[in-house]
Design an enzyme around this catalytic site. Structure first.
Site, PDB file in Angstrom:
ATOM      1  N   SER A   1      37.591  33.041  39.965  1.00 50.65           N
ATOM      2  CA  SER A   1      38.191  32.562  38.712  1.00 50.65           C
ATOM      3  C   SER A   1      37.310  31.515  38.053  1.00 50.65           C
ATOM      4  CB  SER A   1      39.574  31.959  38.972  1.00 50.65           C
ATOM      5  OG  SER A   1      40.444  32.908  39.525  1.00 50.65           O
TER       6      SER A   1
HETATM    7  N1  SAH Z   1      41.445  32.880  44.027  1.00 56.40           N
HETATM    8  C1  SAH Z   1      40.275  33.697  43.915  1.00 56.40           C
HETATM    9  C2  SAH Z   1      40.356  34.601  42.697  1.00 56.40           C
HETATM   10  C3  SAH Z   1      40.026  35.987  43.067  1.00 56.40           C
HETATM   11  S1  SAH Z   1      40.474  37.221  41.892  1.00 56.40           S
HETATM   12  C4  SAH Z   1      39.017  32.878  43.928  1.00 56.40           C
HETATM   13  O1  SAH Z   1      39.117  31.640  43.906  1.00 56.40           O
HETATM   14  O2  SAH Z   1      37.926  33.431  44.020  1.00 56.40           O
HETATM   15  C5  SAH Z   1      42.030  37.754  42.499  1.00 56.40           C
HETATM   16  C6  SAH Z   1      42.050  38.350  43.880  1.00 56.40           C
HETATM   17  O3  SAH Z   1      43.388  38.845  44.082  1.00 56.40           O
HETATM   18  C7  SAH Z   1      41.129  39.557  44.083  1.00 56.40           C
HETATM   19  O4  SAH Z   1      40.262  39.288  45.163  1.00 56.40           O
HETATM   20  C8  SAH Z   1      42.094  40.701  44.398  1.00 56.40           C
HETATM   21  O5  SAH Z   1      41.584  41.627  45.344  1.00 56.40           O
HETATM   22  C9  SAH Z   1      43.308  39.958  44.931  1.00 56.40           C
HETATM   23  N2  SAH Z   1      44.574  40.703  44.864  1.00 56.40           N
HETATM   24  C10 SAH Z   1      45.037  41.503  43.872  1.00 56.40           C
HETATM   25  N3  SAH Z   1      46.246  42.014  44.205  1.00 56.40           N
HETATM   26  C11 SAH Z   1      46.559  41.519  45.436  1.00 56.40           C
HETATM   27  C12 SAH Z   1      47.668  41.694  46.340  1.00 56.40           C
HETATM   28  N4  SAH Z   1      48.700  42.485  46.066  1.00 56.40           N
HETATM   29  N5  SAH Z   1      47.634  41.030  47.506  1.00 56.40           N
HETATM   30  C13 SAH Z   1      46.594  40.227  47.848  1.00 56.40           C
HETATM   31  N6  SAH Z   1      45.523  40.026  47.058  1.00 56.40           N
HETATM   32  C14 SAH Z   1      45.489  40.672  45.866  1.00 56.40           C
END
Ligand code: SAH
Length: 215
Positions: free
Chosen positions: A64
């Site tokens: 993010s």
């Molecule tokens: N907090 C992260 C942001 C990553 S983007 C950071 O600091 O880098 C969002 C993430 O949510 C992705 O890696 C995606 O695979 C995950 N995601 C999406 N749907 C999900 C679900 N149902 N359960 C767990 N993770 C999920």
């Protein structure tokens, strides 16, 4: 992994930038100025790590934007020892920020590869108090509930009832909700067993919240 004076200077500028965009919480800004974001990106992106932008981390997912991390974290009002569920570990950056603020972090990720990678990275950084799980965040982590705070870092179509039910009384859930890749940040506070207060905030763009886990 090396954190240079140049990197420290770049972080200082980044903190100035996100504070000029409206982040006021001193502890949040301090955590961002402390944590080397370039550790969470591929080497090729190192020079960009301190721009206020999202970057690819594999599996079509992104780390993010720092402003977004700060915005969600500020809304959570983290207190020391808070038990926090993060949905969407991704790179592990947000989990590390929460831990630096003193939270006990439980982070779930649906992509096995990202889960394994960030689990290893977070352990190597020795920040402590972060547990990673390869799980479907739609279901939360019922065996560790209730949580003082829950943060979803992927864009949801609706608010999963299971996550609301895993909040402690007085607990806060921050989740971006919307369609077509554009979401409104929603802050839900659990006032009593049955009563929830909902606040609708600003618009953001997140990668989608997808049901089920993936290898
Ligand atoms: N907090 C992260 C942001 C990553 S983007 C950071 O600091 O880098 C969002 C993430 O949510 C992705 O890696 C995606 O695979 C995950 N995601 C999406 N749907 C999900 C679900 N149902 N359960 C767990 N993770 C999920």
């Amino acid at each position: 992994m090396k954190d240079t004076y140049r990197n420290i200077g770049q972080r200082k500028k980044l903190v100035e930038e996100i504070s000029s965009k409206g982040i006021k919480d001193k502890a949040v800004l301090k955590a961002i100025s402390t944590l080397p974001r370039h550790f969470f990106l591929e080497k090729a992106f190192e020079d960009w790590a301190y721009q206020d932008k999202a970057f690819p981390i594999g599996k079509e997912q992104t780390i993010s934007q720092p402003f977004t991390v700060a915005y969600q974290t500020e809304l959570l009002k983290i207190k020391r020892r808070d038990k926090v569920l993060e949905v969407g570990t991704g790179s592990g950056y947000q989990a590390a920020i929460l831990a630096l603020l003193g939270a006990r972090v439980y982070s779930v990720e649906r992509h096995e590869e990202l889960y394994l990678k960030s689990k290893k990275l977070l352990a190597s950084l020795q920040i402590g108090n972060i547990r990673c799980y390869h799980r479907d965040g739609y279901k939360g982590l019922p065996e560790f509930a209730p949580f003082d705070k829950i943060v979803v870092t992927a864009g949801a179509i609706n608010i999963p009832e299971s996550l609301k039910q895993q909040l402690s009384i007085g607990g806060i859930l921050v989740i971006p909700v919307g369609k077509d890749g554009l979401q409104k940040m929603i802050k839900i506070t659990r006032l009593t067993e049955l009563k929830f207060e909902t606040k609708e905030l600003e618009m953001f763009r997140f990668v989608p919240f997808v049901k089920g886990i993936s290898k």
